[in-house]
Design a protein around this motif. Structure first.
Motif, PDB file in Angstrom:
ATOM      1  N   SER A   1      90.067  49.703  10.156  1.00 13.59           N
ATOM      2  CA  SER A   1      88.823  50.466  10.035  1.00 13.59           C
ATOM      3  C   SER A   1      89.025  51.964  10.273  1.00 13.59           C
ATOM      4  O   SER A   1      88.196  52.773   9.855  1.00 13.59           O
ATOM      5  CB  SER A   1      87.778  49.935  11.024  1.00 13.59           C
ATOM      6  OG  SER A   1      88.271  49.992  12.348  1.00 13.59           O
ATOM      7  N   SER A   2      90.118  52.323  10.933  1.00 10.29           N
ATOM      8  CA  SER A   2      90.394  53.750  11.155  1.00 10.29           C
ATOM      9  C   SER A   2      90.866  54.435   9.877  1.00 10.29           C
ATOM     10  O   SER A   2      90.879  55.657   9.781  1.00 10.29           O
ATOM     11  CB  SER A   2      91.451  53.921  12.251  1.00 10.29           C
ATOM     12  OG  SER A   2      92.680  53.322  11.871  1.00 10.29           O
ATOM     13  N   ASP A   3      91.260  53.636   8.890  1.00  9.02           N
ATOM     14  CA  ASP A   3      91.638  54.154   7.572  1.00  9.02           C
ATOM     15  C   ASP A   3      90.838  53.382   6.525  1.00  9.02           C
ATOM     16  O   ASP A   3      91.299  52.376   5.978  1.00  9.02           O
ATOM     17  CB  ASP A   3      93.139  53.986   7.340  1.00  9.02           C
ATOM     18  CG  ASP A   3      93.574  54.533   5.979  1.00  9.02           C
ATOM     19  OD1 ASP A   3      92.810  55.319   5.382  1.00  9.02           O
ATOM     20  OD2 ASP A   3      94.668  54.149   5.516  1.00  9.02           O
ATOM     21  N   PRO A   4      89.615  53.833   6.232  1.00  8.60           N
ATOM     22  CA  PRO A   4      88.716  53.055   5.369  1.00  8.60           C
ATOM     23  C   PRO A   4      89.026  53.121   3.880  1.00  8.60           C
ATOM     24  O   PRO A   4      88.407  52.401   3.103  1.00  8.60           O
ATOM     25  CB  PRO A   4      87.342  53.677   5.658  1.00  8.60           C
ATOM     26  CG  PRO A   4      87.649  55.077   6.060  1.00  8.60           C
ATOM     27  CD  PRO A   4      88.973  55.040   6.770  1.00  8.60           C
ATOM     28  N   VAL A   5      89.980  53.962   3.471  1.00 11.00           N
ATOM     29  CA  VAL A   5      90.253  54.108   2.036  1.00 11.00           C
ATOM     30  C   VAL A   5      90.684  52.793   1.393  1.00 11.00           C
ATOM     31  O   VAL A   5      90.178  52.437   0.313  1.00 11.00           O
ATOM     32  CB  VAL A   5      91.296  55.222   1.783  1.00 11.00           C
ATOM     33  CG1 VAL A   5      91.678  55.279   0.298  1.00 11.00           C
ATOM     34  CG2 VAL A   5      90.741  56.573   2.226  1.00 11.00           C
TER      35      VAL A   5
ATOM     36  N   LEU B   1      89.193  48.183  -2.254  1.00  8.78           N
ATOM     37  CA  LEU B   1      88.991  46.743  -2.405  1.00  8.78           C
ATOM     38  C   LEU B   1      87.539  46.462  -2.770  1.00  8.78           C
ATOM     39  O   LEU B   1      87.256  45.680  -3.693  1.00  8.78           O
ATOM     40  CB  LEU B   1      89.372  46.010  -1.121  1.00  8.78           C
ATOM     41  CG  LEU B   1      89.164  44.483  -1.142  1.00  8.78           C
ATOM     42  CD1 LEU B   1      89.931  43.845  -2.291  1.00  8.78           C
ATOM     43  CD2 LEU B   1      89.571  43.876   0.186  1.00  8.78           C
ATOM     44  N   MET B   2      86.612  47.105  -2.058  1.00 10.48           N
ATOM     45  CA  MET B   2      85.195  46.930  -2.373  1.00 10.48           C
ATOM     46  C   MET B   2      84.870  47.525  -3.739  1.00 10.48           C
ATOM     47  O   MET B   2      84.042  46.987  -4.477  1.00 10.48           O
ATOM     48  CB  MET B   2      84.338  47.586  -1.279  1.00 10.48           C
ATOM     49  CG  MET B   2      82.836  47.343  -1.459  1.00 10.48           C
ATOM     50  SD  MET B   2      82.403  45.586  -1.465  1.00 10.48           S
ATOM     51  CE  MET B   2      81.375  45.485  -2.912  1.00 10.48           C
TER      52      MET B   2
ATOM     53  N   GLY C   1      78.893  39.407   1.035  1.00  9.79           N
ATOM     54  CA  GLY C   1      78.593  39.232   2.457  1.00  9.79           C
ATOM     55  C   GLY C   1      79.841  38.920   3.252  1.00  9.79           C
ATOM     56  O   GLY C   1      80.036  39.411   4.377  1.00  9.79           O
ATOM     57  N   GLY C   2      80.742  38.115   2.675  1.00  6.14           N
ATOM     58  CA  GLY C   2      82.002  37.804   3.325  1.00  6.14           C
ATOM     59  C   GLY C   2      82.861  39.045   3.506  1.00  6.14           C
ATOM     60  O   GLY C   2      83.468  39.247   4.570  1.00  6.14           O
ATOM     61  N   PHE C   3      82.927  39.875   2.481  1.00  2.00           N
ATOM     62  CA  PHE C   3      83.665  41.139   2.605  1.00  2.00           C
ATOM     63  C   PHE C   3      83.080  41.987   3.730  1.00  2.00           C
ATOM     64  O   PHE C   3      83.816  42.565   4.537  1.00  2.00           O
ATOM     65  CB  PHE C   3      83.612  41.920   1.286  1.00  2.00           C
ATOM     66  CG  PHE C   3      84.188  43.311   1.390  1.00  2.00           C
ATOM     67  CD1 PHE C   3      85.541  43.525   1.155  1.00  2.00           C
ATOM     68  CD2 PHE C   3      83.392  44.393   1.735  1.00  2.00           C
ATOM     69  CE1 PHE C   3      86.081  44.804   1.269  1.00  2.00           C
ATOM     70  CE2 PHE C   3      83.924  45.667   1.859  1.00  2.00           C
ATOM     71  CZ  PHE C   3      85.272  45.879   1.615  1.00  2.00           C
ATOM     72  N   TYR C   4      81.757  42.065   3.768  1.00  2.00           N
ATOM     73  CA  TYR C   4      81.070  42.853   4.794  1.00  2.00           C
ATOM     74  C   TYR C   4      81.468  42.390   6.194  1.00  2.00           C
ATOM     75  O   TYR C   4      81.719  43.212   7.085  1.00  2.00           O
ATOM     76  CB  TYR C   4      79.557  42.727   4.604  1.00  2.00           C
ATOM     77  CG  TYR C   4      78.729  43.364   5.692  1.00  2.00           C
ATOM     78  CD1 TYR C   4      78.403  44.713   5.643  1.00  2.00           C
ATOM     79  CD2 TYR C   4      78.264  42.606   6.774  1.00  2.00           C
ATOM     80  CE1 TYR C   4      77.636  45.295   6.643  1.00  2.00           C
ATOM     81  CE2 TYR C   4      77.504  43.186   7.769  1.00  2.00           C
ATOM     82  CZ  TYR C   4      77.187  44.524   7.700  1.00  2.00           C
ATOM     83  OH  TYR C   4      76.434  45.101   8.700  1.00  2.00           O
TER      84      TYR C   4
END
Length: 327
Positions: A161-165, A170-171, A230-233
């Motif tokens: 999560s510290s590198d959201p790129v 993926l999203m 939702g699973g990705f979230y």
């Protein structure tokens, strides 16, 4: 319904082309990247809602419930059965799709407000189920929720999560794939059947269109995609609680549809980026935020009944063709 497949595809490619290069400018700013990821998430959920309500004419209010079902299903499958998160996300889509069919079955003989009541009842029932003994037995964590969810992991690479790129791309891939699937459905004979049933179910049935078949298809498809997102979230945020079933998310999705235009795909994608950005700007207002968003829905329905994309379609010259167009 004035734009053909080619023009819709071009519009989608332009939208996603702009979105896809945003990390080049904001990749080092985690807060902005988080907002962009959330925009992509809600754009897919809202597009599914638009498909079932705007095109198929089924007033379902269970979209948030299927999103939450997918979130919890992916987290539980990943933790209890040691399934890699990427596969847990896909399985969560099937779980939500199966439940979507079960919800769709009693709705086959209902119309209008009655379907809305049944699907909203599913939304209302879900929270006590997740918090109660049944929920705790399957691993929902009860009222506490699920506090630790494994991050996404693909081919040995663990997302952080510290590198959201990496999460963004993926999203981004899931959003592009989902959007073109929805567009393909709208432009296919399925889309024709949805519109026929929406305009006149009795007449469409006389022409051989099976209301049973196509209503179940749209329930299953939209529930599957919504559950998968939702699973990705779940794996992105790393924790879950039943607060997602509150009024905030429901109102936010409704504002997205109203701003983009109901039945004006890809209006939900445009609406999501405007709404989520606006939602973040209103966050300092706390509990007044959903009130303001709710008031916006009323104002926008009066001023822009067809949303931004509907307004654009009115301004743009219509393509003259004898062919029946869907969107």
């Amino acid at each position: 319904m004035d734009m053909d497949w080619k023009r819709n595809s071009q519009l989608l490619m332009i939208i996603f082309g702009i979105i896809g290069i945003m990390p080049l400018f904001f990749g080092s700013t985690n807060f902005i990247m988080h907002i962009l990821i959330m925009c992509l998430i809600w754009s897919v959920v809202a597009s599914c809602w638009d498909l079932i309500m705007g095109f198929a004419g089924i007033f379902s209010f269970g979209q948030v419930a299927f999103f939450v079902i997918g979130s919890y299903a992916s987290a539980i499958i990943s933790a209890k059965f040691s399934v890699p998160p990427i596969f847990a996300v896909i399985l969560a889509g099937f779980v939500a799709g199966f439940l979507g069919v079960l919800v769709g079955l009693p709705c086959l003989k209902l119309k209008g407000a009655y379907i809305a009541l049944v699907t909203f009842a599913v939304h209302m029932i879900l929270e006590p189920v997740l918090k109660g003994d049944i929920g705790r037995a399957i691993g929902t964590g009860g009222s506490r929720g699920i506090l630790t969810i494994a991050p996404m992991n693909i081919l040995g690479y663990t997302f952080n999560s510290s590198d959201p790129v990496p999460y963004f791309y993926l999203m981004f891939f899931l959003a592009v794939a989902s959007s073109f699937i929805i567009l393909a459905v709208i432009k296919s004979h399925w889309g024709d059947a949805f519109l026929a049933l929406k305009d006149s179910e009795q007449f469409a049935t006389c022409l051989g269109v099976s209301a049973f078949k196509y209503k179940l298809i749209v329930f299953a498809l939209t529930s599957f995609i919504t559950g998968m997102i939702g699973g990705f979230y779940a794996h992105y945020v790393g924790m879950l609680s039943t607060r997602m079933l509150g009024i905030d998310l429901f109102v936010t999705l409704m504002v997205i549809l109203v701003i983009g235009g109901v039945g004006k795909f890809p209006g939900a994608i445009v609406g999501s980026f405007i709404t989520i950005a606006l939602n973040e700007m209103l966050s300092p207002l706390g509990s007044y935020r959903p009130i303001i968003l709710g008031a916006m829905v009323i104002v926008l329905v009066l001023l822009l009944p067809d949303g931004i994309v509907g307004l654009i379609q009115k301004i743009m010259p219509k393509k003259k063709s004898g062919k029946s167009l869907i969107a």
